[in-house]
Design an enzyme around this catalytic site. Structure first.
Site, mmCIF file in Angstrom:
data_model
loop_
_atom_site.group_PDB
_atom_site.id
_atom_site.type_symbol
_atom_site.label_atom_id
_atom_site.label_comp_id
_atom_site.label_asym_id
_atom_site.label_seq_id
_atom_site.Cartn_x
_atom_site.Cartn_y
_atom_site.Cartn_z
ATOM 1 N N ASP A 1 6.553 28.675 -7.750
ATOM 2 C CA ASP A 1 7.108 29.730 -8.589
ATOM 3 C C ASP A 1 7.636 29.191 -9.917
ATOM 4 O O ASP A 1 7.501 29.839 -10.956
ATOM 5 C CB ASP A 1 8.233 30.448 -7.848
ATOM 6 C CG ASP A 1 7.711 31.337 -6.725
ATOM 7 O OD1 ASP A 1 6.568 31.824 -6.825
ATOM 8 O OD2 ASP A 1 8.446 31.552 -5.748
ATOM 9 N N GLY A 2 8.244 28.005 -9.887
ATOM 10 C CA GLY A 2 8.744 27.422 -11.125
ATOM 11 C C GLY A 2 7.624 27.161 -12.119
ATOM 12 O O GLY A 2 7.761 27.422 -13.323
ATOM 13 N N LEU B 1 19.150 37.683 -5.554
ATOM 14 C CA LEU B 1 19.310 37.929 -4.126
ATOM 15 C C LEU B 1 20.260 36.914 -3.502
ATOM 16 O O LEU B 1 21.083 37.254 -2.649
ATOM 17 C CB LEU B 1 17.953 37.888 -3.426
ATOM 18 C CG LEU B 1 17.933 38.182 -1.921
ATOM 19 C CD1 LEU B 1 18.521 39.559 -1.627
ATOM 20 C CD2 LEU B 1 16.521 38.089 -1.374
ATOM 21 N N THR C 1 14.445 39.132 -6.323
ATOM 22 C CA THR C 1 14.438 38.427 -5.036
ATOM 23 C C THR C 1 14.704 36.933 -5.193
ATOM 24 O O THR C 1 14.611 36.191 -4.212
ATOM 25 C CB THR C 1 13.082 38.618 -4.320
ATOM 26 O OG1 THR C 1 12.040 38.126 -5.163
ATOM 27 C CG2 THR C 1 12.840 40.083 -3.997
ATOM 28 N N ASN D 1 12.520 36.334 -14.901
ATOM 29 C CA ASN D 1 13.304 36.574 -13.688
ATOM 30 C C ASN D 1 14.695 37.100 -13.999
ATOM 31 O O ASN D 1 15.053 38.196 -13.586
ATOM 32 C CB ASN D 1 13.425 35.290 -12.858
ATOM 33 C CG ASN D 1 12.299 35.126 -11.874
ATOM 34 O OD1 ASN D 1 11.388 35.955 -11.802
ATOM 35 N ND2 ASN D 1 12.330 34.051 -11.114
ATOM 36 N N GLU D 2 15.500 36.293 -14.701
ATOM 37 C CA GLU D 2 16.873 36.704 -14.944
ATOM 38 C C GLU D 2 17.491 35.964 -16.118
ATOM 39 O O GLU D 2 17.038 34.878 -16.497
ATOM 40 C CB GLU D 2 17.764 36.494 -13.709
ATOM 41 C CG GLU D 2 18.158 35.063 -13.421
ATOM 42 C CD GLU D 2 17.124 34.255 -12.681
ATOM 43 O OE1 GLU D 2 16.916 33.080 -13.062
ATOM 44 O OE2 GLU D 2 16.505 34.775 -11.737
ATOM 45 N N TYR E 1 17.313 34.291 -7.771
ATOM 46 C CA TYR E 1 18.744 33.964 -7.882
ATOM 47 C C TYR E 1 19.600 35.191 -7.603
ATOM 48 O O TYR E 1 20.656 35.123 -6.957
ATOM 49 C CB TYR E 1 19.006 33.414 -9.285
ATOM 50 C CG TYR E 1 20.371 32.805 -9.516
ATOM 51 C CD1 TYR E 1 21.269 32.573 -8.481
ATOM 52 C CD2 TYR E 1 20.762 32.444 -10.807
ATOM 53 C CE1 TYR E 1 22.509 32.001 -8.723
ATOM 54 C CE2 TYR E 1 21.994 31.866 -11.053
ATOM 55 C CZ TYR E 1 22.862 31.661 -10.002
ATOM 56 O OH TYR E 1 24.088 31.103 -10.256
#
Length: 259
Positions: free
Chosen positions: A45-46, A163, A159, A118-119, A161
Site C-alpha cells: 500500500d505504501g 481506523l 480504513t 489517504n489522510e 490510520y
C-alpha cells in the site's frame, strides 16, 4: 471492456517486488510511465501511495493504476499472480479516488500545499499535548482541542490510520470526510465528526512555540505548523483498477465486519 495497449511496470525496491517484476519482464512491451495508458504497480500500500503521488505530480490523472500486492496488507492492491494479466485488465473495475489538499502555513510564514490520498494528520512534536482550534467552513466548532493530534481521512483512507485512531469507515462514493481526534484529552467525549466532502476544515495551532505540531499529508511531513486548511481537490481525481472479486468498495464495506 477497455484494452490497454501501452503498459508501464513499476515496482517497489523490496526483493519480492523486484522478483515479481522480473517474472513479468517478458510478458509485454513495457513503456515508460509517461507514455503509458495504464500503470502496473508491484508492492504494498505504501508503494501504491507513492505511485499515485507520482501520477499527481506528472498530471497523468487519466491513467489508471492496477496494483498487485507484494507487501503486507495490500488494501489498495489486487492479488499477485504472474499470469493472465490481459484478462484481468479487460475485466477490471475502475474506482475514482479524490485526494485531499492540505495547505499548511508554518510558524515561519512559509506555505506548503500538498495532496493526500489517504489522510492529512496533525501530530504533536514533543511530550507537550497539542492544542488546536477547529473550524468547519470558517466557523469555530472547537475553540480548544487538547490531544495528541487530529486527522482528516478520505473514504479510501478511512480504513488506514483513521481506523486505527477509532475513526469511522466511510463507504467509497459516500462523499464524506472523517475528522478523527488522536488520543483526545479535552473535550473528553468528542470522538470526531463525519463531514460532507465539500467542507472546508481549518486547524489552528494554539501555543505553537510551547506545543509544536507537525502536519503530514500521507507520507510528506511539514514541521512546526501554525495552521492547516484541508479540502477535497476534485480537479485531481485518480483511477484505481481492481479485479471484480476484490473491488475496493466491497473491501471497505467488509472492513466494517472484520473481527
Amino acid at each position: 471492456m477497455t484494452e490497454f495497449l501501452r503498459r508501464a511496470l513499476v515496482a517497489s525496491p523490496t526483493p519480492p517486488a523486484r522478483e515479481a517484476a522480473a517474472a513479468l519482464a517478458d510478458s509485454a512491451d513495457w513503456v515508460p510511465v509517461g507514455d503509458a495508458d495504464v500503470v502496473i504497480a508491484l508492492g504494498g500500500d505504501g508503494f501504491m501511495l507513492q505511485t499515485l503521488h507520482q501520477m499527481l505530480a506528472r498530471r497523468q490523472l487519466a491513467v489508471p493504476v492496477f496494483g498487485m500486492n507484494l507487501g503486507t496488507v495490500g488494501f489498495l492492491m489486487n492479488e499477485w499472480r504472474p499470469h493472465g494479466l490481459d484478462g484481468r485488465l479487460a475485466r477490471a473495475k475502475s474506482f475514482k479516488v479524490t485526494p485531499l489538499e492540505m495547505t499548511a502555513t508554518g510558524v515561519d510564514g512559509r506555505v506548503h500545499t500538498l495532496p493526500a490520498i489517504n489522510e492529512v494528520s496533525l501530530l504533536r512534536e514533543t511530550r507537550q499535548t497539542a492544542k488546536l482550534e477547529v473550524t468547519v467552513n470558517d466557523r469555530i466548532v472547537l475553540p480548544e482541542l487538547a490531544c495528541d493530534g487530529i486527522l482528516a481521512a478520505t473514504p479510501a483512507g478511512s480504513t488506514a490510520y483513521n481506523l486505527s485512531a477509532q475513526g469511522p469507515i466511510l463507504p467509497l462514493g459516500s462523499a464524506l470526510i472523517a475528522l478523527t481526534p488522536i488520543s483526545p484529552f479535552r473535550p473528553r467525549r468528542w470522538r470526531g465528526a463525519i463531514l460532507p466532502d465539500k467542507t472546508r476544515i481549518g486547524l489552528r495551532v494554539l501555543e505553537p512555540a510551547k506545543r509544536p505540531v507537525s502536519a503530514v499529508a500521507d507520507q510528506r511531513e511539514v514541521r512546526d505548523v501554525a495552521s492547516v486548511a484541508i479540502s477535497m481537490d476534485r480537479a485531481r481525481e485518480l483511477t484505481l483498477l481492481f479485479d471484480p472479486e476484490h473491488a475496493l468498495d466491497d473491501r471497505i464495506t467488509m472492513e466494517q465486519f472484520a473481527a
